[in-house]
Write a protein that holds these residues in place. Structure first.
Motif, PDB file in Angstrom:
ATOM      1  N   PHE A  68      80.831 -15.512  72.405  1.00  0.00           N
ATOM      2  CA  PHE A  68      79.449 -15.103  72.151  1.00  0.00           C
ATOM      3  C   PHE A  68      78.689 -16.085  71.247  1.00  0.00           C
ATOM      4  O   PHE A  68      77.590 -15.765  70.798  1.00  0.00           O
ATOM      5  CB  PHE A  68      79.417 -13.708  71.510  1.00  0.00           C
ATOM      6  N   LEU A  69      79.269 -17.272  71.010  1.00  0.00           N
ATOM      7  CA  LEU A  69      78.636 -18.230  70.107  1.00  0.00           C
ATOM      8  C   LEU A  69      77.201 -18.551  70.566  1.00  0.00           C
ATOM      9  O   LEU A  69      76.969 -19.025  71.676  1.00  0.00           O
ATOM     10  CB  LEU A  69      79.455 -19.521  70.054  1.00  0.00           C
ATOM     11  N   GLY A  70      76.239 -18.262  69.693  1.00  0.00           N
ATOM     12  CA  GLY A  70      74.832 -18.467  70.021  1.00  0.00           C
ATOM     13  C   GLY A  70      74.191 -17.305  70.747  1.00  0.00           C
ATOM     14  O   GLY A  70      72.971 -17.295  70.977  1.00  0.00           O
ATOM     15  N   ASN A  71      75.004 -16.314  71.120  1.00  0.00           N
ATOM     16  CA  ASN A  71      74.495 -15.142  71.847  1.00  0.00           C
ATOM     17  C   ASN A  71      75.084 -13.855  71.262  1.00  0.00           C
ATOM     18  O   ASN A  71      75.360 -12.897  71.984  1.00  0.00           O
ATOM     19  CB  ASN A  71      74.851 -15.243  73.334  1.00  0.00           C
ATOM     20  N   GLU A  72      75.277 -13.822  69.954  1.00  0.00           N
ATOM     21  CA  GLU A  72      75.938 -12.693  69.311  1.00  0.00           C
ATOM     22  C   GLU A  72      75.068 -11.430  69.391  1.00  0.00           C
ATOM     23  O   GLU A  72      73.845 -11.481  69.145  1.00  0.00           O
ATOM     24  CB  GLU A  72      76.204 -13.012  67.838  1.00  0.00           C
ATOM     25  N   PRO A  73      75.674 -10.288  69.760  1.00  0.00           N
ATOM     26  CA  PRO A  73      74.923  -9.021  69.750  1.00  0.00           C
ATOM     27  C   PRO A  73      74.651  -8.579  68.306  1.00  0.00           C
ATOM     28  O   PRO A  73      75.481  -8.823  67.421  1.00  0.00           O
ATOM     29  CB  PRO A  73      75.863  -8.041  70.459  1.00  0.00           C
ATOM     30  N   THR A  74      73.517  -7.984  68.073  1.00  0.00           N
ATOM     31  CA  THR A  74      73.155  -7.554  66.710  1.00  0.00           C
ATOM     32  C   THR A  74      72.907  -6.054  66.673  1.00  0.00           C
ATOM     33  O   THR A  74      72.611  -5.415  67.693  1.00  0.00           O
ATOM     34  CB  THR A  74      71.904  -8.295  66.223  1.00  0.00           C
ATOM     35  N   ASN A  75      73.018  -5.497  65.471  1.00  0.00           N
ATOM     36  CA  ASN A  75      72.737  -4.073  65.290  1.00  0.00           C
ATOM     37  C   ASN A  75      71.267  -3.890  64.895  1.00  0.00           C
ATOM     38  O   ASN A  75      70.486  -4.845  64.877  1.00  0.00           O
ATOM     39  CB  ASN A  75      73.680  -3.459  64.245  1.00  0.00           C
TER      40      ASN A  75
END
Length: 500
Positions: free
Chosen positions: A105-112
């Motif tokens: 997911f490097l550069g596309n990390e899911p966030t809360n």
């Protein structure tokens, strides 16, 4: 060209020039849904340039790219990924200290909801992707703990994140064991069954016949043909790649070896990778060192060369014991090693051919601290002409050469010190069939000139083709020794798997 719904990628009239080098000249390529399509050619044929254009790293000078019959333009690799194009490089591009999930997911990390990375969700999604690939490790694993085959799975999982339809695999088996290759092939078959289209690049032609449906061949930057793999032979492919029949160009295995012992190793051990190794090398001999990955072959020759330390044992050169504590000691004793990983250990990609060749023996061209560049360039040109390095320009950066010509520069660097004993670790890994033949002929010529050669290779046909004598290792020990003219693949494999 015929329009069909099954074609997911069509590239027509693709051309690309780098200064004076025409890398691609009006080539075309079609890829169908659910097929494994080999892209073949010698080093320098244009395959890498083609893949870089397809994946958005380069912009073509001419030609068009169509995805599902719609013309597209890729301004960068991200744009290609957005259109379902993914590429797994030969040199894997992962960060070893990160977890598998973090790499995927490097550069596309899911966030809360607070904008922070949602690690729990990221690991859940990564585990789902790994499950689709039948991976046997969790996404929390630190990447550097994985095998090369498992790292390739991570690269493919990264591609799944973008829901790819086209996946290019560049020399995916170059560093894999036999078991890992079978695992990769099962994964490719699974992707194929899911309708994914695979572009497969390999210089191991036996793999093409095992896994590929069709093959397209480039030669000197030009399109040659596209064929059904089931309808052709290995000789047909080789002829298409090199433009002539080389099946009869191999040579007699026997060299002009003598009984004179130039290198002797007695009871060499490092306590882990190899134990109590004793061997002899004769003048003019090509000694094949065979065994499975992990047998300790590379560790042994690195110790003989002084790149790694050994705990006990002795090394003799021409009957005299030598204290080899570092590579400089080995070079002074007339020993030179051509390492397994040419890009990491063999040359500096940002230096010219002249600089790379000369660096092994710079004192030869130096007087009171001043380098004689005229003498240096003359000597380098002499060596590279003998090796037939292309292009004929030693001011070119070595990193821009094809794999086969890069390997010739590494050999040239070794020959620059005029060694009597030359150790080659996987000398033809990742190079094409014609460059491989040239390297084989070079090894034979060196032996016939009186040099003594040790060759490590994981390719049994290469060991059989070259060796006057074969020593086989298993789990750090010598399990067998066979005269070259008597050696067979079955005999070597029996010893390589611990038999006697």
């Amino acid at each position: 060209m015929e329009k069909t719904d099954s074609i997911v990628l069509r590239m027509q009239g693709i051309s690309k020039r780098f200064a004076a080098i025409q890398a691609l000249d009006n080539v075309h390529f079609e890829l169908k849904k659910g097929e494994v399509h080999a892209l073949l050619g010698e080093n320098g044929a244009g395959k890498s340039t083609f893949l870089n254009i397809m994946s958005g790293a380069y912009k073509q000078d001419a030609g068009t790219i169509e995805i599902d019959n719609e013309e597209v333009e890729f301004k960068n690799p991200y744009a290609a990924k957005q259109h379902g194009i993914a590429k797994v490089h030969q040199e894997l591009q992962l960060i070893p200290e990160m977890t598998v999930a973090q790499n995927i997911f490097l550069g596309n990390e899911p966030t809360n909801q607070f904008g922070a990375v949602d690690f729990k969700l990221m690991e859940e999604k990564a585990d789902e992707m790994l499950k689709k690939l039948e991976a046997d490790f969790p996404s929390r694993t630190i990447t550097k703990k994985l095998s090369t085959a498992q790292m390739q799975m991570v690269e493919i999982a990264k591609a799944l994140l973008f829901n790819f339809n086209v996946l290019a695999l560049d020399e995916p088996t170059a560093s894999l064991t036999t078991r890992e290759i079978k695992q990769l092939f099962r994964m490719v078959q699974k992707l194929k069954e899911q309708g994914k289209a695979i572009i497969y690049i390999s210089h191991r032609l036996e793999e093409i016949f095992e896994i590929c449906d069709r093959a397209t061949v480039f030669r000197d930057g030009k399109y040659v043909d596209t064929v059904n793999v089931a309808d052709i032979t290995k000789d047909d492919l080789v002829r298409m790649m090199v433009g002539r029949d080389i099946s009869n160009e191999f040579f007699n295995k026997q060299t002009k070896m003598t009984n004179e012992v130039v290198l002797e190793v007695q009871n060499l051990s490092n306590g882990t990778n190899y134990k109590d190794i004793s061997l002899q090398l004769h003048k003019g001999e090509i000694l094949g060192l065979s065994g499975l990955v992990g047998a300790g072959r590379t560790e042994l020759v690195r110790a003989i060369f002084g790149a790694d330390k050994f705990r006990q044992g002795k090394v003799f050169v021409n009957g005299k014991e030598k204290r080899i504590r570092c590579p400089k000691d080995a070079i002074r004793a007339g020993i030179m090693l051509i390492p397994e990983d040419r890009k990491l250990q063999g040359f500096v990609g940002t230096l010219t051919n002249s600089a790379n060749v000369a660096m092994s023996n710079l004192d030869k061209y130096t007087h009171i601290g001043v380098i004689n560049y005229k003498k240096l360039k003359e000597k380098v040109s002499e060596i590279t002409d003998i090796l037939d390095v292309h292009p004929k320009n030693n001011d070119i950066l070595t990193g821009r050469l094809s794999g086969g010509n890069q390997q010739k520069i590494v050999v040239a660097k070794a020959l620059n010190i005029e060694p009597e004993i030359l150790i080659l670790d996987e000398p033809t890994r990742g190079i094409d069939v014609n460059a491989k033949r040239e390297i084989h002929q070079l090894i034979k010529n060196l032996a016939n000139s009186g040099k003594s050669i040790i060759v490590i290779s994981s390719e049994l046909p290469e060991i059989l083709c070259l060796s006057d004598r074969v020593i086989i290792m298993y789990e750090g020990k010598i399990t067998g020794e066979i005269q070259g003219k008597e050696a067979t693949e079955n005999d070597i494999m029996k010893y390589a798997m611990g038999g006697n």
